[in-house]
Design an enzyme around this catalytic site. Structure first.
Site, PDB file in Angstrom:
ATOM      1  N   GLN A   1       6.821   3.746   8.052  1.00  0.00           N
ATOM      2  CA  GLN A   1       5.374   3.125   7.959  1.00  0.00           C
ATOM      3  C   GLN A   1       4.806   2.758   9.379  1.00  0.00           C
ATOM      4  OE1 GLN A   1       7.008   0.035   5.151  1.00  0.00           O
ATOM      5  NE2 GLN A   1       4.841   0.265   4.297  1.00  0.00           N
TER       6      GLN A   1
ATOM      7  N   ARG B   1      13.126  -7.550  11.499  1.00  0.00           N
ATOM      8  CA  ARG B   1      13.799  -6.641  10.609  1.00  0.00           C
ATOM      9  C   ARG B   1      13.125  -5.152  10.362  1.00  0.00           C
ATOM     10  NH1 ARG B   1      12.375  -5.864   4.356  1.00  0.00           N
ATOM     11  NH2 ARG B   1      14.068  -4.284   3.883  1.00  0.00           N
TER      12      ARG B   1
ATOM     13  N   HIS C   1      14.991   2.492   3.927  1.00  0.00           N
ATOM     14  CA  HIS C   1      13.688   2.152   3.481  1.00  0.00           C
ATOM     15  C   HIS C   1      12.750   3.352   3.118  1.00  0.00           C
ATOM     16  CE1 HIS C   1      10.777  -1.740   3.717  1.00  0.00           C
ATOM     17  NE2 HIS C   1      10.049  -0.761   3.190  1.00  0.00           N
TER      18      HIS C   1
ATOM     19  N   GLU D   1      14.686  -2.414  -1.543  1.00  0.00           N
ATOM     20  CA  GLU D   1      13.712  -2.250  -2.941  1.00  0.00           C
ATOM     21  C   GLU D   1      14.007  -1.189  -3.787  1.00  0.00           C
ATOM     22  OE1 GLU D   1       9.629  -3.070  -2.540  1.00  0.00           O
ATOM     23  OE2 GLU D   1       9.771  -4.957  -1.623  1.00  0.00           O
TER      24      GLU D   1
ATOM     25  N   ASN E   1      12.712  -9.686  -1.306  1.00  0.00           N
ATOM     26  CA  ASN E   1      11.163  -9.399  -1.065  1.00  0.00           C
ATOM     27  C   ASN E   1      10.521  -9.937  -2.211  1.00  0.00           C
ATOM     28  OD1 ASN E   1      12.202  -8.264   1.178  1.00  0.00           O
ATOM     29  ND2 ASN E   1      11.482  -5.852   0.450  1.00  0.00           N
TER      30      ASN E   1
ATOM     31  N   TYR F   1       6.601 -11.229  -3.464  1.00  0.00           N
ATOM     32  CA  TYR F   1       5.032 -11.146  -3.195  1.00  0.00           C
ATOM     33  C   TYR F   1       4.228 -11.968  -4.122  1.00  0.00           C
ATOM     34  CZ  TYR F   1       5.509  -7.689   0.597  1.00  0.00           C
ATOM     35  OH  TYR F   1       5.964  -7.071   1.759  1.00  0.00           O
TER      36      TYR F   1
ATOM     37  N   GLU G   1      11.106 -10.338   2.882  1.00  0.00           N
ATOM     38  CA  GLU G   1       9.640  -9.811   3.199  1.00  0.00           C
ATOM     39  C   GLU G   1       8.778 -10.914   2.242  1.00  0.00           C
ATOM     40  OE1 GLU G   1       8.247  -5.841   1.755  1.00  0.00           O
ATOM     41  OE2 GLU G   1       9.935  -5.030   2.983  1.00  0.00           O
TER      42      GLU G   1
ATOM     43  N   TRP H   1       6.123 -10.040   6.125  1.00  0.00           N
ATOM     44  CA  TRP H   1       5.591  -8.481   6.205  1.00  0.00           C
ATOM     45  C   TRP H   1       3.892  -8.445   6.214  1.00  0.00           C
ATOM     46  CZ3 TRP H   1       7.983  -3.915   5.933  1.00  0.00           C
ATOM     47  CH2 TRP H   1       7.173  -2.715   5.978  1.00  0.00           C
TER      48      TRP H   1
ATOM     49  N   TRP I   1       1.951   3.066   2.217  1.00  0.00           N
ATOM     50  CA  TRP I   1       2.462   4.167   1.025  1.00  0.00           C
ATOM     51  C   TRP I   1       1.234   4.760   0.574  1.00  0.00           C
ATOM     52  CZ3 TRP I   1       7.071   4.713   2.431  1.00  0.00           C
ATOM     53  CH2 TRP I   1       7.692   3.713   3.178  1.00  0.00           C
TER      54      TRP I   1
HETATM   55  C1  GAL Z   1       7.230  -3.917   0.097  1.00  0.00           C
HETATM   56  C2  GAL Z   1       7.836  -2.696   0.764  1.00  0.00           C
HETATM   57  C3  GAL Z   1       7.331  -2.540   2.160  1.00  0.00           C
HETATM   58  C4  GAL Z   1       5.631  -2.915   2.011  1.00  0.00           C
HETATM   59  C5  GAL Z   1       5.338  -4.171   1.192  1.00  0.00           C
HETATM   60  C6  GAL Z   1       3.725  -4.243   0.861  1.00  0.00           C
HETATM   61  O1  GAL Z   1       7.479  -3.624  -1.269  1.00  0.00           O
HETATM   62  O2  GAL Z   1       9.242  -3.062   1.091  1.00  0.00           O
HETATM   63  O3  GAL Z   1       7.270  -1.407   2.607  1.00  0.00           O
HETATM   64  O4  GAL Z   1       4.846  -1.643   1.491  1.00  0.00           O
HETATM   65  O5  GAL Z   1       5.995  -3.936  -0.074  1.00  0.00           O
HETATM   66  O6  GAL Z   1       3.492  -3.620  -0.095  1.00  0.00           O
END
Ligand code: GAL
Length: 521
Positions: free
Chosen positions: A57, A116, A164, A210, A341, A343, A407, A456, A464
């Site tokens: 990335q 990281r 990753h 992940e 991780n 979100y 993350e 993150w 991506w």
């Molecule tokens: C996670 C991933 C990262 C980044 C982030 C935000 O799933 O590990 O690479 O893309 O989400 O979408």
């Protein structure tokens, strides 16, 4: 985890690809002062604050210095059809490969003492074979030594992810990559090679990032590299990621730990799956989701040695090989920490909304009230963070396996341009404040042992399949400048102050935390 979906549609991604409908009428959508409130204050002494990135990335330099091709190089450069929005690719990304001083300098200015990042497997071993007879790239090896030395000089502790998502393409071509069990040995050789080479400088190792996304989107749904589909590849991939992690752990444990004295674990991604109601059927459905997205890896490694019963009941053995008794023994306890991780949150109800057990089918929901990020799948639901932390503690024992949040973050889309970047991201500060505040409640009220929190991401980067359209950075990256200039967003200042003082200031409170002075010039 990133299906590209237009903002505002009622679709979001999750592991079994069922649509998440917005508009739940659950009482849980309404504000709840007890649940939602947070307070300013200090974190436990020694708590670590970190930024995260990943090689594909940010690095760019996709063909420099003998680097081999990986599955994302290939996938993102295919253009008939394009897999990435606007046919973008990671060939240059943030050009971090040639801007090591920029990245280290930015972190140092913000007072961040942990970082990281991931190694690019094909940069070290271009064909993916890292054993003694494999081909090794001297320039690639030197690059990470140089980078680690710069981090050390800046007093920044490395947390290195081995994988990753950027499998050397040669291994995909030779035997189908993660869908074939040969990958377990190749990953083991790669792990041994990096422990040997860098183990004196790196004390925190994360084997895989992940795996659920790797396998479900890359080998099951075909949205991510290498673009394969079907339950066979998907669940073989899942199985092999567990075995590959276990292999790398045992290599570290038996060959390196005594001498190098580091820690090794795995990072898993999961939503918090909140039952839509108090019906037992909805609670059971939520548990199935937790099992599918988190328990698949966490149960073998941290709890039982084997997959969760609900997974074994749903997935036939032609797709998912069963663990032998010997494997179960080898799996259990293979981590020094629990990498998470996290979100977002989903509400879950049983599929017929009638309290019946619908077996493998259930529906995920969201609340229209939840603020949506620049990513279609990401809603800001801070209280879900406290609940997932507490669930992990109760299910996997955070005293035995401390939780490293590897993350957490939020994206924007269309907020600013390189000519007019949006650096005043108060909404992002709001998101971080509330997630960090809920983590503080988990630590203080639920006694969850969380030791690391990682944002993150350090800077906007290649997101991506949405390319450069979704910005997760706390720093703005100017992708139209050749040098990839970076600028501090307000959220970077907020995060730097939080890290420097080890103290959260809830918006408007200027007296609880000590003052922190950042010198960002
Ligand atoms: C996670 C991933 C990262 C980044 C982030 C935000 O799933 O590990 O690479 O893309 O989400 O979408």
């Amino acid at each position: 985890m990133k299906l590209f979906v237009p903002i505002g549609t009622a679709v979001a991604w999750h592991s079994t690809y069922q649509d998440v409908e917005l508009g739940s009428e659950s009482a849980k959508c309404q504000p709840d002062p007890d649940r939602d409130s947070i307070t300013s204050g200090e974190f436990p002494k020694g708590f670590k604050w970190s930024f995260a990135t990943a090689a594909y990335q940010i690095e760019g330099a996709y063909d420099k210095d003998g680097k081999g091709q990986n599955i994302w190089d290939k996938f993102s450069n295919e253009n008939n059809p394009c897999h990435v929005e606007d046919c973008q690719n990671g060939n240059d990304a943030c050009k971090s490969y040639m801007n090591m001083d920029r990245d280290v300098g930015n972190m140092a200015k913000l007072g961040i003492e942990n970082y990281r990042f991931s190694f690019s497997w094909a940069r070290l071993c271009p064909k993916g074979k890292c054993g003694v007879t494999g081909e090794h790239s001297a320039a690639g090896i030197k690059h990470y030594h140089d980078f680690l030395d710069k981090l050390q000089a800046a007093n920044i502790e490395p947390f290195v992810t081995l994988y990753h998502w950027d499998l050397p393409q040669a291994l995909q071509d030779e035997y189908g990559g993660w869908a074939n069990e040969t990958v377990v040995d190749d990953f083991g050789d790669y792990a041994r090679f990096v422990f040997q080479e860098y183990g004196d400088k790196v004390k925190n190792w994360i084997t895989l990032n992940e795996s659920e996304v790797v396998c479900d989107l890359g080998y099951g749904a075909g949205f991510f590299a290498p673009g394969l589909t079907g339950w066979g590849p998907q669940f073989h991939c899942r199985h092999h990621t567990v075995l590959a992690h276990v292999k790398a752990y045992h290599i570290y444990d038996s060959e390196f730990r005594a001498r190098q004295g580091g820690r090794i674990g795995i990072t898993m991604n999961t939503n918090w799956y909140e039952p839509n109601s108090d019906l037992q059927a909805d609670k059971d459905a939520s548990q199935r989701w937790m099992d599918d997205q988190l328990g698949f890896w966490a149960d073998p490694i941290y709890r039982t040695g084997d997959y969760p019963p609900s997974v074994l009941a749903r997935i036939p053995d032609w797709a998912l090989p069963r663990m032998t008794d010997e494997q179960k023994k080898l799996n259990l306890g293979t981590a020094d920490f629990f990498g998470l991780n996290h979100y977002t949150t989903s509400l879950v109800k049983d599929c017929d909304n009638n309290g019946n057990n619908c077996g493998s089918s259930w529906t995920g929901l969201g609340c229209s009230e939840w603020p949506q990020a620049g990513s279609g799948w990401l809603f800001s639901v801070p209280w879900g963070f406290r609940r997932i932390l507490s669930y992990i503690d109760q299910t996997y024992d955070s005293n035995k396996y401390p939780i490293f949040v590897t993350e957490n973050g939020i994206s924007s889309r269309g907020n600013g341009t390189d000519l007019n970047p949006e650096l005043d991201d108060a909404w992002r500060i709001h998101h971080y404040t509330n997630y960090i505040g809920q983590m503080k409640r988990a630590i203080e009220e639920d006694k969850v042992n969380v030791q690391v929190y990682t944002a993150w991401s350090l800077m906007d980067n290649f997101e991506w399949t949405t390319g450069y359209h979704e910005r997760f950075g706390l720093m703005w990256t100017n992708f139209t400048s050749d040098e990839r200039h970076t600028y501090f967003k307000d959220s970077a200042r907020f995060f730097g102050r939080t890290a420097m003082t080890n103290c959260l200031s809830v918006e408007g409170d200027t007296s609880t935390c000590p003052k922190a002075f950042l010198n960002l010039e």
